[in-house]
Write an enzyme that holds these catalytic residues in place. Structure first.
Site, PDB file in Angstrom:
ATOM      1  N   HIS A   1       7.466  11.270  46.774  1.00 15.22           N
ATOM      2  CA  HIS A   1       6.760  12.505  46.430  1.00 15.22           C
ATOM      3  C   HIS A   1       6.376  13.273  47.691  1.00 15.22           C
ATOM      4  O   HIS A   1       6.467  14.504  47.731  1.00 15.22           O
ATOM      5  CB  HIS A   1       5.503  12.187  45.625  1.00 15.22           C
TER       6      HIS A   1
ATOM      7  N   GLU B   1       9.291  13.095  38.508  1.00 17.61           N
ATOM      8  CA  GLU B   1       9.120  11.646  38.455  1.00 17.61           C
ATOM      9  C   GLU B   1      10.467  10.937  38.546  1.00 17.61           C
ATOM     10  O   GLU B   1      10.605   9.938  39.252  1.00 17.61           O
ATOM     11  CB  GLU B   1       8.382  11.242  37.177  1.00 17.61           C
TER      12      GLU B   1
ATOM     13  N   HIS C   1       7.904   5.015  45.925  1.00 16.78           N
ATOM     14  CA  HIS C   1       7.896   6.138  44.981  1.00 16.78           C
ATOM     15  C   HIS C   1       6.911   7.210  45.442  1.00 16.78           C
ATOM     16  O   HIS C   1       7.224   8.409  45.409  1.00 16.78           O
ATOM     17  CB  HIS C   1       7.528   5.624  43.591  1.00 16.78           C
ATOM     18  N   GLU C   2       5.721   6.799  45.866  1.00 16.89           N
ATOM     19  CA  GLU C   2       4.726   7.772  46.318  1.00 16.89           C
ATOM     20  C   GLU C   2       5.178   8.471  47.596  1.00 16.89           C
ATOM     21  O   GLU C   2       4.959   9.675  47.769  1.00 16.89           O
ATOM     22  CB  GLU C   2       3.375   7.087  46.525  1.00 16.89           C
TER      23      GLU C   2
END
Length: 321
Positions: free
Chosen positions: A134, A202, A130-131
């Site tokens: 980003h 998100e 997930h990071e």
């Protein structure tokens, strides 16, 4: 689109700075605020990532001192087609993680010791994927600059009384009322900006992160665990730096019980539901079971090696496939 969003964010933050300066010191205060905002924008572009990492006393790790976690980030980065970011660990019992950096070539990902100790390897992979999403979506520049400027704007609003609270100050066109407006509106506006840029990114990072790690259920399970623990385990550094809350995968502030409208993050249940729906679309990996919740908590800060199979380079593999 991300460059345009960043430019609009910087323009709004600059205008907000100027507005507070005008309320405090008239045209002179507005011009001083403009110069300060321009300097902070430039400084934030180059240094905001270092400031955030420093605020959480994150320490960089490498293949020598944390080989398993480092290898996992390397494999996930390769799966995403990203350059290897710098990898950090910060001391906090609360499981959480964030990414920072002005572009994928100058990115960093950070995980808490609580994340590595309390979550399963699959869940850690989902969080770090997930990071990395980003980073790939170039959200990190927006997030780090927002954290820096929002904190500065809130501070300026909090100190407005001391700089412009004199009722006889002729430079303040609106007098004491103007100062009160600055004290209330500036921090609120900064918070609204953080909320505005946080919500849709998100969901996008959740989806891309699930693709990177190979299984949406890993991330879904991690979100459920982190959300529950974040309410019970305080992150003292985050409480001292609330302007950085939107950078984390789950809001780290202990008082985060607001509804969807005023939250810095989308509702966790909605995110988990979206990931479960995505898992139904995954083939053949949709049948992969979610990580076991009764696995013993690891006592070390490392994550087991990925065990990524290299047999078919064209087939997407999760780090524990």
């Amino acid at each position: 689109m991300n460059m345009m969003r960043t430019a609009m964010l910087l323009a709004f933050m600059t205008a907000l700075f100027m507005g507070v300066g005008f309320l405090i010191g008239g045209k002179g205060g507005m011009m001083i605020a403009l110069l300060i905002a321009a300097g902070m924008n430039l400084f934030s572009y180059w240094n905001s990532d270092k400031m955030v990492l420093s605020a959480y006393r994150a320490r960089e790790i490498d293949e020598a001192n944390a080989p398993e976690f480092f290898h996992m980030i390397r494999d996930l980065s390769q799966n995403a087609g990203l350059p290897m970011p710098k990898v950090y660990i910060y001391d906090s019992p609360q499981p959480n993680a964030f990414a920072t950096g002005r572009n994928p070539e100058n990115a960093a990902v950070a995980a808490s010791t609580g994340l590595l100790e309390r979550l399963t390897p699959e869940e850690v992979a989902g969080v770090m994927a997930h990071e990395l999403a980003h980073v790939q979506n170039r959200d990190t520049l927006t997030m780090t600059i927002t954290a820096t400027l929002a904190g500065a704007i809130s501070m300026l609003g909090n100190f407005a009384f001391f700089f412009g609270g004199n009722r006889e100050n002729n430079n303040n066109p609106l007098g004491f009322i103007g100062v009160l407006v600055a004290m209330i509106v500036a921090p609120l506006a900064a918070m609204l900006v953080q909320m505005a840029i946080s919500r849709t990114r998100e969901y996008s990072a959740d989806r891309r992160g699930a693709e990177i790690c190979g299984n949406p259920l890993w991330l879904a399970s991690a979100l459920q665990k982190i959300s529950g623990m974040a309410q019970q385990i305080h992150n003292d550094d985050a409480e001292r730096n609330p302007a950085t809350a939107h950078m984390f995968i789950i809001n780290p502030l202990s008082g985060e019980r607001m509804d969807n409208l005023f939250s810095t993050h989308p509702n966790t249940e909605n995110r988990v539901a979206a990931l479960h729906a995505m898992a139904q679309e995954f083939s053949p990996r949709a049948s992969t079971p979610p990580p076991s919740g009764d696995r013993p908590v690891r006592k070390s800060g490392s994550v087991p090696t990925t065990g990524w199979r290299r047999g078919n380079e064209n087939e997407r593999k999760g780090p524990w496939s």
